[in-house]
Write an enzyme that holds these catalytic residues in place. Structure first.
Site, PDB file in Angstrom:
ATOM      1  N   LYS A   1       6.745 -19.486   4.758  1.00 47.71           N
ATOM      2  CA  LYS A   1       6.808 -18.597   3.601  1.00 47.71           C
ATOM      3  C   LYS A   1       7.349 -19.386   2.409  1.00 47.71           C
ATOM      4  O   LYS A   1       8.258 -20.204   2.553  1.00 47.71           O
ATOM      5  CB  LYS A   1       7.724 -17.398   3.914  1.00 47.71           C
ATOM      6  CG  LYS A   1       7.227 -16.588   5.099  1.00 47.71           C
ATOM      7  CD  LYS A   1       7.913 -15.243   5.252  1.00 47.71           C
ATOM      8  CE  LYS A   1       9.392 -15.312   5.584  1.00 47.71           C
ATOM      9  NZ  LYS A   1       9.727 -16.151   6.756  1.00 47.71           N
TER      10      LYS A   1
ATOM     11  N   HIS B   1      14.580 -10.595   0.710  1.00 49.06           N
ATOM     12  CA  HIS B   1      15.915 -11.150   0.940  1.00 49.06           C
ATOM     13  C   HIS B   1      16.977 -10.362   0.218  1.00 49.06           C
ATOM     14  O   HIS B   1      18.031 -10.883  -0.122  1.00 49.06           O
ATOM     15  CB  HIS B   1      15.968 -12.614   0.506  1.00 49.06           C
ATOM     16  CG  HIS B   1      15.080 -13.482   1.310  1.00 49.06           C
ATOM     17  ND1 HIS B   1      13.755 -13.651   1.009  1.00 49.06           N
ATOM     18  CD2 HIS B   1      15.307 -14.188   2.442  1.00 49.06           C
ATOM     19  CE1 HIS B   1      13.206 -14.454   1.907  1.00 49.06           C
ATOM     20  NE2 HIS B   1      14.116 -14.792   2.783  1.00 49.06           N
TER      21      HIS B   1
ATOM     22  N   ASP C   1      12.867 -22.647   2.950  1.00 46.37           N
ATOM     23  CA  ASP C   1      11.905 -22.736   4.053  1.00 46.37           C
ATOM     24  C   ASP C   1      11.000 -23.944   3.870  1.00 46.37           C
ATOM     25  O   ASP C   1      10.738 -24.706   4.801  1.00 46.37           O
ATOM     26  CB  ASP C   1      11.044 -21.463   4.130  1.00 46.37           C
ATOM     27  CG  ASP C   1      11.852 -20.241   4.544  1.00 46.37           C
ATOM     28  OD1 ASP C   1      13.010 -20.129   4.105  1.00 46.37           O
ATOM     29  OD2 ASP C   1      11.336 -19.407   5.306  1.00 46.37           O
TER      30      ASP C   1
ATOM     31  N   GLY D   1      14.582 -17.227   7.475  1.00 44.94           N
ATOM     32  CA  GLY D   1      15.838 -16.523   7.677  1.00 44.94           C
ATOM     33  C   GLY D   1      15.637 -15.318   8.571  1.00 44.94           C
ATOM     34  O   GLY D   1      14.530 -14.793   8.692  1.00 44.94           O
ATOM     35  N   SER D   2      16.704 -14.873   9.220  1.00 47.08           N
ATOM     36  CA  SER D   2      16.637 -13.638   9.998  1.00 47.08           C
ATOM     37  C   SER D   2      16.864 -12.452   9.057  1.00 47.08           C
ATOM     38  O   SER D   2      17.072 -12.622   7.867  1.00 47.08           O
ATOM     39  CB  SER D   2      17.673 -13.660  11.113  1.00 47.08           C
ATOM     40  OG  SER D   2      17.303 -14.612  12.080  1.00 47.08           O
ATOM     41  N   GLY D   3      16.801 -11.260   9.629  1.00 48.91           N
ATOM     42  CA  GLY D   3      16.956 -10.060   8.815  1.00 48.91           C
ATOM     43  C   GLY D   3      15.623  -9.442   8.435  1.00 48.91           C
ATOM     44  O   GLY D   3      15.588  -8.437   7.728  1.00 48.91           O
ATOM     45  N   HIS D   4      14.526 -10.053   8.908  1.00 50.13           N
ATOM     46  CA  HIS D   4      13.187  -9.540   8.600  1.00 50.13           C
ATOM     47  C   HIS D   4      12.505  -8.987   9.849  1.00 50.13           C
ATOM     48  O   HIS D   4      11.288  -8.861   9.878  1.00 50.13           O
ATOM     49  CB  HIS D   4      12.313 -10.648   8.023  1.00 50.13           C
ATOM     50  CG  HIS D   4      12.962 -11.431   6.940  1.00 50.13           C
ATOM     51  ND1 HIS D   4      13.419 -10.840   5.791  1.00 50.13           N
ATOM     52  CD2 HIS D   4      13.241 -12.756   6.823  1.00 50.13           C
ATOM     53  CE1 HIS D   4      13.956 -11.769   5.005  1.00 50.13           C
ATOM     54  NE2 HIS D   4      13.864 -12.934   5.609  1.00 50.13           N
TER      55      HIS D   4
END
Ligand SMILES: Nc1ncnc2c1ncn2[C@@H]1O[C@H](COP(=O)(O)OP(=O)(O)O)[C@@H](O)[C@H]1O
Ligand SMILES: Nc1ncnc2c1ncn2[C@@H]1O[C@H](COP(=O)(O)OP(=O)(O)O)[C@@H](O)[C@H]1O
Ligand SMILES: [Mg+2]
Ligand SMILES: [Mg+2]
Ligand SMILES: [Mg+2]
Ligand SMILES: [Mg+2]
Lengths: 340, 210, 340, 210
Positions: free
Chosen positions: C112, C226, C117, C61-64
């Site tokens: 991860k 998350h 994922d 996911g994005s946001g990391h």
């Protein structure tokens, strides 16, 4: 005291010791680059003084990390004097730093244009001169949000400080002499302009309270780096609209040559994640090209911050061949590193 | 008036700055960076400590020590401004063990001159000058007119407070508040506020001495 | 839609386009390092595929950010597949990335350990195998806050991911073959442990609301990346106490050799400024030494984040000579750079 | 039942996911990462678009197309799980243009098997399995007992909802909620909740077909 501490979203021990403890941590993490003189509260390049090399020091209130301590090292600063959070350091720190780094070729003081910084550095330069050290001072004032006038305190020093430290640091590392290094700092300041916006206030550790109250959906236009409110409050629009305002403010004041190569520096204020900074950079890149300049170099990240403020600033520096070459030269500091 | 008067004055400032710390922080948060209360408290705490360690110096030397301590501990704009002010004021007194009313005027006038010289602010720029200048002028005028030091200082305190309030409608031209442009209007200047407190502390110290 | 947008302290255009626009900005800022394949929504190393070099891809996911797109470049990843914010990418992205970087020597998938994922990468690896590409997968699960058990989803992958990407990336850059590079990823995962804490929730752009409500003065212990709440909520104490908890959790699970050299990675969650991260590092350094290990390498900064969450995580990796050498090897990516 | 039944089902899911999006986001925010509503909405919007472009395929092929679309657009845990589920279910129907009640049971049973195979979750792990498994079993039992498809699906919907509610006191062992350990207790699983909605949408689609 414990109660006050807990009313913040911060990792702290005693709020009054946050700067000292953070500096100690910086030095513990980077012993190959810097040392921390706790008595003088200064960060000094590990191998300072370097005989015959012009030295650069800067300093100001803390809360803007990595500025300045994170920029001490090869090809950038020789020492940094961090004051308490958002409070100028005292002349004794600047004098100690000046003495610690002087290798006989003189010391350049890079001073952000805030009354406190200017006055304290002025007193320190006088003291250093008394001790026979050649000191030059350059005041950085690149913030176009503030109207420039002879009768006021003038513009604030913001993003151009980082660029001046890097570029003049490379000149000094390359053996340039005092007048030349001083001139480079001035040229960077002359050819750079900045504009910042905030989406939240920050919370100074000493008070534990936000400096201003900005409701969601509002934006402060024309902020500095001390949590001060901006010139104007507006409704938060799309990122594209905000970048329009920033680019227009910066470019209309800088008036770069058409076709000029520029360095575009998209800076986060501390609480804005990289996801958004790169989104902003995408808009900035497009808009600069539309404005007839070429973003030939860029820097994207949180390099001159205002604690955990959500916000960003844009700095545009008009490049020439010399400045580009100095920008590209190796740098090795805790926060900025390439070519080394 | 003598060294004890100066010591009492500095103690008095220390106490009142701590009392008014939050208020000064609030004022500075509105148009500055919210540290004026912390700066002044840190500075005068250190001044009191320095003075406690010095029981023998004449009043002029104590003022110089106080000024040097402020320069060395405050930082910010207020540190060098008040630091230089007290140093300049102290120099007026040289080594003399006591001083009279008109000499007190010269001390404060030298302090004002130093602030204006270093900070390049004039009356109406929305700074500490707006409180300090009327205080000095009132003190001089009332003493020249024959008033007692106590009475003259009372009026000087009133003048300082009037000057402090006069900053509210002003647009700042110096210091951080100037960055706000028109948004600085409607707020009282923190430095003028602490200056009025400093003059009131002087009034109390002199009253205690007599 | 416009109304929702404005209820956040974020620089956005359409919330649904934040990932795409940020990736485009990343590529615009670093054209010398990466390119953005907008159709496939992947970031690919500019000179990929490199014939004969084992390729590494990762994603999630994005946001990391900067994970993973900011780690594409020399000596690290060959491609990154970013999903929507906090949502695993789809197998088509992973397949496209695998095909874009395969230079014939095989592709390592660094995954991860999150159900999404793992499942999506599994489907992608099957597709890649169908197309005749040699793929190995390593699942990263270093988060000691989660109890490990055969009957559960197991531990989350957090900070060790960054270290594995760097270290295995160096091995691949140095010419190691598929089995060796795969083994290096596994070794880093085996010898690394992490623990994270949060002082605030983050605000996903799609919903515009905090995921959980954490009052000031409270801390979530054992968080992931998350925005999920932690295992436990506690009263916010001094930084030194928090570091005690982190170091104890990590070291008691890792059980390093006495006197072992370790890499200490103090990571910010996105909204915690460097001032505090270095303060934390100072405590970590002291406590690791007290625990009988030597922090011979360190990394301090916001490298695997949770949007603008205030918080931090500690990852400790037990080093050996080979891992140390690979860590020190040149790397040149948007977010991590040295020796090049 | 035929291709139109499947299309109506998928349309129905799309509508109800949009209606329940915020609720699913809330449930997921409590014990996951707050995107389940967005994930399902994004997926079934894409499914409806894909199905709109296909007016000729038999029902099994439509299910496979729907599954492939979910895998290709959702990401997260729910994408591959529901995507593989629908693909497996579709394969049961091959190319036949219509299907009967017991075949519908086989479709759903294949979907369930696929979810359990890929996700390795069992009943009681606090996942979508806790809603899907009782639904499939109830449907099979009621049809075997001679109930109409409509009635049997009504009971299957009830069973799914009961299974959904049964997740509340459970401690999660699979998916993100498992990271919370005991803190996952007391919250309803978002995936079980959307699964109950999917079964109810099937009931409505079949009712409409008959
Ligand atoms: N140039 C100046 N001349 C006189 N007084 C000034 C000047 N600049 C600032 N001040 C005074 O200093 C006060 C702010 O002090 P302080 O908050 O301690 O420092 P800083 O602005 O560096 O944070 C202002 O309220 C103003 O009265
Ligand atoms: N291993 C698994 N087996 C079955 N269902 C699972 C599994 N893991 C998660 N789920 C289901 O997926 C739901 C979460 O889906 P979603 O939020 O879309 O994905 P993510 O967890 O990746 O954000 C959970 O509520 C649970 O019902
Ligand atoms: Mg200040
Ligand atoms: Mg101030
Ligand atoms: Mg998710
Ligand atoms: Mg989710």
């Amino acid at each position: 005291m414990a109660v006050e501490t807990t009313h913040m979203r911060k990792f702290l021990n005693e709020p009054a010791r946050v700067v000292k403890e953070s500096l100690a941590g910086l030095a513990a993490a980077h012993p190959d680059l810097v040392r921390y003189d706790a008595a003088a509260q200064i960060i000094v390049r590990r191998d300072a003084p370097r005989k015959g090399k012009v030295a650069l020091i800067s300093g100001g209130g803390s809360g803007h990390e990595p500025l300045h301590g994170g920029f001490v090292g090869l090809g950038m600063l020789d020492a940094a004097c961090p004051g308490e959070v958002f409070t100028s350091p005292v002349p004794a720190q600047m004098l100690a730093a000046t003495k610690a780094v002087d290798g006989g070729a003189g010391v350049v003081h890079i001073v952000k244009n805030y009354t406190g910084d200017v006055l304290n550095f002025k007193l320190a330069a006088e003291d250093a001169a008394d001790e026979g050290i050649k000191v030059t001072s350059v005041v950085i004032d690149d913030d176009v949000a503030v109207q420039d006038s002879l009768y006021t305190a003038g513009r604030r020093g913001v993003g151009a400080t980082v660029l001046a430290e890097k570029i003049a640091g490379a000149a000094a590392e390359g053996g340039a002499e005092l007048a030349k290094v001083t001139d480079i700092v001035k040229r960077v300041n002359d050819r750079a302009r900045s504009f910042g916006v905030a989406l939240s206030s920050c919370v100074p550790p000493a008070s534990g309270k936000p400096i201003f109250d900005l409701p969601e959906g509002q934006i402060e236009l024309g902020i500095g780096i001390h949590g001060e409110p901006g010139r104007k409050r507006a409704t938060l629009g799309h990122a594209a609209e905000i970048v329009d305002v920033m680019v227009e403010a910066v470019i209309s004041d800088l008036k770069p040559r058409s076709g000029a190569k520029v360095l575009a520096f998209v800076n986060g204020m501390g609480g804005t994640p990289l996801l958004e900074l790169y989104l902003l950079y995408g808009e900035v890149d497009k808009k600069l090209r539309a404005a007839g300049v070429e973003p030939a170099r860029n820097l994207v990240g949180s390099y001159i911050t205002s604690l955990e403020m959500a916000g960003a600033s844009l700095t545009v520096l008009e490049l020439d061949e010399e400045l580009s070459k100095l920008w590209d030269a190796p740098v090795h500091t805790p926060a900025l590193r390439w070519g080394a | 008036m003598d060294a004890a008067t100066i010591a009492t004055w500095m103690h008095g400032i220390d106490v009142v700055m701590r009392e008014e710390k939050d208020h000064l922080v609030q004022l500075d948060a509105a148009i500055g960076d919210g540290d004026h209360g912390t700066n002044m408290t840190r500075g005068f705490e250190a001044v009191v400590q320095a003075l406690n360690a010095d029981s023998s110096s004449p009043p002029g030397k104590l003022l110089i020590l106080a000024g040097r301590t402020l320069v060395g501990t405050v930082g910010g704009a207020s540190g060098p401004l008040w630091g230089s002010a007290l140093r300049s004021g102290g120099r007026v007194l040289g080594d003399q063990p006591t001083f009279e009313g008109m000499q007190l005027v010269e001390v404060l006038a030298a302090a004002l001159a130093s602030v204006k010289d270093l900070g390049t602010a004039s009356l109406g720029d929305k700074t500490m000058v707006d409180a300090l200048e009327p205080a000095v002028e009132t003190l001089r005028a009332r003493l020249s007119g024959g008033a007692s030091v106590a009475d003259a200082l009372g009026d000087a305190g009133d003048a300082a407070e009037a000057g402090m309030r006069s900053t509210i409608p002003l647009q700042a031209r110096k210091g951080r508040a100037s960055y706000l442009g028109e948004r600085s209007i409607g707020h009282q200047d923190p430095g003028a506020t602490s200056t009025a407190l400093i003059i009131r502390a002087l009034q109390r110290a002199v009253a205690q001495a007599s």
